[in-house]
Write a protein that holds these residues in place. Structure first.
Motif: not given
Ligand SMILES: Nc1ncnc2c1ncn2[C@@H]1O[C@H](COP(=O)(O)OP(=O)(O)OP(=O)(O)O)[C@@H](O)[C@H]1O
Ligand SMILES: [Mg+2]
Lengths: 257, 255
Positions: A156, A200, A203-204, A252
């Motif tokens: 992340t 987004s 999150y992926k 996603m």
């Protein structure tokens, strides 16, 4: 001949079912040990450090070039339609939402995931895992959880840092090759890119980190057959991670459009 | 020494009942049944690939058998919950055939690991005990080295130290003297016997060094192709007229 072919297909399906089932089981084992969260502190720190140090340089290089390539690709249309003001948005949108997480995820899987499978696999074939169990230590709590946490957090962070690097790489390329002023480039990013575009991608990254960690641990802890088995497991782990990244990305993207 | 519960009088510390294990369609252990009384040391012999290491792992609860069960101190190892199993394992020390030292830790950390894991032992005492163990196996001053820097025989001795340092009542040795010179080898065997005599440990010793285990074991078993060919006391093995038993015990081959 036909029966042998059928047997081969059956064997392949068996293998696939074993690995898919194994990955799901691994995820469940991890989740069960995360409630309440307890992880070996020193092991977790050591892994965060190792994972970060190992993947940081390669991710920065990958990201910078990815940004540059995105800008070069859009250059043609930018020039043709005189849409310099959209360059930052065009490159930024695809970097943040799609290309950044995917490229960095794949690099991460090749570097950290493969390494993890090799390490756990070697521990497996040299009885180190059994030695842990014989000492009343649960290998999932002791080895897998710290790696899981480290991979999820680090991927992340790497995607966030990588996103920025890619945008800067794109800006420099735009300035040098297309003559688009950096200020124009960043202005279009600031005005047209939404927080949602950025999030987004983040999150992926979290989902890819989970997938790579679970898959690489599963393949590592199911190694059989000595050094050859370790090599095969590393191979399978990287392929499975790549597939998982694309499948997860598909769903996603569809869910977050 | 009792582990988790009191055994009835005459109950064996370890009972192996009809253990069978298949690998890829082959039967690698075939209905192995044997008892190990508390305080005894079983010498487990057999040709390479007979299934000795596998049997030891099954007894330690590391591998699940396909049939049969193992009772340790009266508890079925296969049905213990995680907590009880952990408690049982605190009572077991194990030397693996291929050392199984942790690559990421140096020798000192490897040996200290069981003590640190269990907790409750002050750090100075841990250090002192690690030094003492290393000296006992003839490897003083290598605590800072890593397993990759050691020879096979050195790793074996470090692995031995790690198994015995918490002084567990149950000890499983898979070829503890493989790759050792005769002098070091007899040192290890003497150490092993002393632990049994002074500490009353129950042990299983797999070895290809039959002359080495003759004086330190009081019971013997011979495994061949996954089947238990012989199981009994010293007197019984000396009286046995099984061909393979005689070959192993007397140390000759007649073909
Ligand atoms: N993980 C495994 N997968 C398949 N077969 C196995 C596995 N582990 C052991 N075996 C088989 O089980 C049999 C017994 O192996 P084991 O290691 O117990 O032999 P051993 O008696 O300890 O031999 P040695 O004296 O050489 O150490 C062997 O035939 C081996 O091929
Ligand atoms: Mg063996």
């Amino acid at each position: 001949m036909i029966s042998r072919g059928l047997a081969a297909i059956g064997g392949a399906f068996n293998g696939l079912a074993f690995d898919v089932g194994g990955v799901v089981m691994m995820l469940l084992k991890i989740l069960r040990r995360c409630l309440p969260p307890r992880a070996d502190g020193p092991e977790t720190w050591a892994n965060l450090y190792r994972v970060g140090v190992k993947s940081f340089p390669i991710v920065l290089v990958t990201a910078a070039f990815t940004g540059a390539i995105m800008v070069i690709q859009s250059g043609l249309y930018i020039k043709q339609y005189g849409a310099e003001g959209l360059l930052g948005w065009g490159a930024g949108y695809s970097i943040l939402r799609e290309v950044g997480p995917i490229m960095i995820g794949l690099m991460f899987s090749g570097r950290v995931g493969a390494n993890n499978t090799a390490e756990l696999g070697t521990m497996m074939v040299t009885d180190q895992i059994d030695a842990l169990r014989a000492l009343a230590i649960d290998p999932v709590s002791y080895l897998v959880i710290p790696r899981f946490i480290a991979m999820m957090i680090m991927l992340t962070l790497l995607v966030v840092v990588g996103d920025l690097t890619a945008l800067v790489g794109g800006a420099l390329t735009g300035e040098v090759l297309l003559g688009v002023d950096t200020r124009v480039y960043f202005e279009s990013i600031v005005t047209l890119i939404t927080l949602q575009d950025f999030l987004s991608g983040v999150y992926k990254a979290v989902a890819f980190g989970v997938a790579i960690a679970v898959i690489s641990c599963h393949f590592g802890l199911t190694v059989r057959g000595g050094a050859v088995g370790v090599g095969r497991a590393v191979n399978n782990s990287v392929v499975a991670s790549a597939i998982a990244i694309f499948v997860i990305d598909y769903f996603m993207t569809w869910a977050m459009q | 020494m009792t582990l988790l519960s009191a055994l009835g009088p005459g109950d064996p510390m370890i009972r192996v009942e009809g253990i069978t294990k298949y690998y890829l369609g082959a039967t690698v252990l075939d209905g192995v049944t044997l008892d190990i009384p508390s305080g005894s040391n079983l010498g487990l012999m057999g040709p390479g690939g007979a299934g000795k290491s596998l049997l030891l792992k099954i007894i330690a609860g590391l591998v699940e058998p396909d049939q049969g069960r193992v009772l340790v101190d009266g508890h079925d190892v296969g049905t213990l919950d995680a907590h009880k199993l952990a408690q049982l394992r605190f009572n077991i020390g194990m030397v693996f055939q291929n050392y199984a030292l942790f690559d990421s830790m140096n020798v000192g950390e490897n040996i200290a690991f069981p003590l640190r894991q269990r907790g409750g032992v002050p750090e100075e005492e841990i250090q002192a005990r690690v030094r003492e163990q290393l000296a006992l196996v003839g490897l003083p001053g290598i605590a800072h080295q890593y397993p990759r820097e050691l020879s096979g025989g050195m790793k074996k001795r470090v692995s031995f130290c790690r198994a015995v340092i918490p002084a567990p009542p149950l000890l499983f040795y898979d070829d503890p003297t493989a790759g050792l010179d005769p002098v070091t080898s007899s040192k290890i065997f003497i150490h092993l016997r002393r632990m049994q005599q002074d500490g009353g440990t129950t042990a299983i010793t797999i070895s290809h060094d039959i002359d080495g285990i003759k004086p330190i074991c009081d019971r013997f078993a011979l495994l061949d192709h996954g089947r238990l060919v012989f199981h009994g006391t010293r007197d019984e093995i000396e009286a046995s007229d099984d061909r393979l038993v005689r070959q192993f015990w007397d140390g000759f081959s007649d073909d």
